[in-house]
Design a protein around this motif. Structure first.
Motif, short mmCIF file in Angstrom:
data_model
loop_
_atom_site.label_atom_id
_atom_site.label_comp_id
_atom_site.label_asym_id
_atom_site.label_seq_id
_atom_site.Cartn_x
_atom_site.Cartn_y
_atom_site.Cartn_z
N LYS A 31 28.91 -17.92 11.72
CA LYS A 31 28.90 -16.72 11.21
C LYS A 31 28.00 -15.65 11.62
O LYS A 31 28.37 -14.67 11.92
CB LYS A 31 28.66 -16.97 9.72
CG LYS A 31 28.32 -16.12 9.00
CD LYS A 31 27.44 -16.17 7.54
CE LYS A 31 27.08 -15.40 6.65
NZ LYS A 31 26.70 -16.20 4.76
N GLU A 32 26.90 -16.51 12.12
CA GLU A 32 25.99 -15.44 13.08
C GLU A 32 26.56 -15.03 14.41
O GLU A 32 26.08 -13.22 14.12
CB GLU A 32 24.97 -16.63 13.44
CG GLU A 32 23.67 -17.15 12.62
CD GLU A 32 24.46 -18.66 12.04
OE1 GLU A 32 25.90 -19.04 12.84
OE2 GLU A 32 24.11 -18.86 11.20
N LEU A 33 27.11 -15.61 15.06
CA LEU A 33 28.20 -14.74 15.92
C LEU A 33 28.50 -14.20 15.26
O LEU A 33 28.79 -12.39 16.49
CB LEU A 33 28.96 -16.32 16.79
CG LEU A 33 29.33 -15.04 18.30
CD1 LEU A 33 28.75 -14.57 19.27
CD2 LEU A 33 30.27 -16.16 18.75
N LYS A 39 27.67 -5.99 14.29
CA LYS A 39 26.66 -4.75 14.24
C LYS A 39 26.42 -4.08 15.81
O LYS A 39 25.96 -2.38 16.36
CB LYS A 39 25.66 -5.68 14.66
CG LYS A 39 25.03 -5.90 12.86
CD LYS A 39 23.60 -6.67 13.33
CE LYS A 39 23.22 -7.00 12.12
NZ LYS A 39 21.34 -7.59 11.20
N LYS A 40 26.78 -4.88 17.60
CA LYS A 40 26.84 -4.55 18.48
C LYS A 40 28.18 -3.45 19.18
O LYS A 40 28.22 -3.38 19.58
CB LYS A 40 26.53 -5.04 19.29
CG LYS A 40 25.33 -6.31 19.06
CD LYS A 40 24.01 -5.49 19.91
CE LYS A 40 22.49 -6.01 19.60
NZ LYS A 40 21.89 -5.34 20.66
N GLY A 41 28.87 -3.67 17.56
CA GLY A 41 30.01 -2.82 17.97
C GLY A 41 31.02 -3.42 19.59
O GLY A 41 31.79 -3.42 20.09
N LEU A 54 38.56 -4.26 16.38
CA LEU A 54 38.96 -3.16 17.34
C LEU A 54 37.78 -1.86 17.68
O LEU A 54 38.63 -0.73 17.08
CB LEU A 54 40.10 -3.42 18.02
CG LEU A 54 40.71 -2.88 19.39
CD1 LEU A 54 39.16 -3.98 20.41
CD2 LEU A 54 42.25 -3.13 19.66
N PRO A 55 36.86 -1.74 18.00
CA PRO A 55 35.68 -0.32 18.59
C PRO A 55 36.83 0.65 19.64
O PRO A 55 36.34 1.10 20.05
CB PRO A 55 34.46 -0.43 18.36
CG PRO A 55 35.19 -1.96 19.64
CD PRO A 55 36.14 -2.64 18.84
N LEU A 56 38.32 0.95 19.10
CA LEU A 56 38.56 1.93 19.80
C LEU A 56 38.29 3.85 19.54
O LEU A 56 38.70 4.55 20.51
CB LEU A 56 40.69 2.16 19.37
CG LEU A 56 41.21 1.05 19.57
CD1 LEU A 56 42.34 0.91 19.32
CD2 LEU A 56 40.73 0.74 20.76
#
Length: 57
Positions: A31-33, A39-41, A54-56
């Protein structure tokens, strides 16, 4: 990971202006991962399920 991406962009000039999508493939996802990747994208997957979008854009 962000530091390594910046070094890669500095070394490979042809990808300097392109968007890099950081990906983590993990067999076991905590869950932490998943929260940290959201948060980091960073795209997080185990090959069967996507744990972060998926940050497209």
């Amino acid at each position: 990971m962000e530091e390594k991406i910046q070094k890669l962009k500095a070394y490979k000039l042809e990808i300097e202006k392109k968007k890099i999508i950081p990906v983590i493939y993990a067999m076991t996802v905590t869950k932490e991962l998943a929260e940290a990747c959201n948060k980091k994208g960073v795209y997080l997957t185990n090959g069967y399920k996507d744990y972060s979008p998926l940050p497209l854009a």
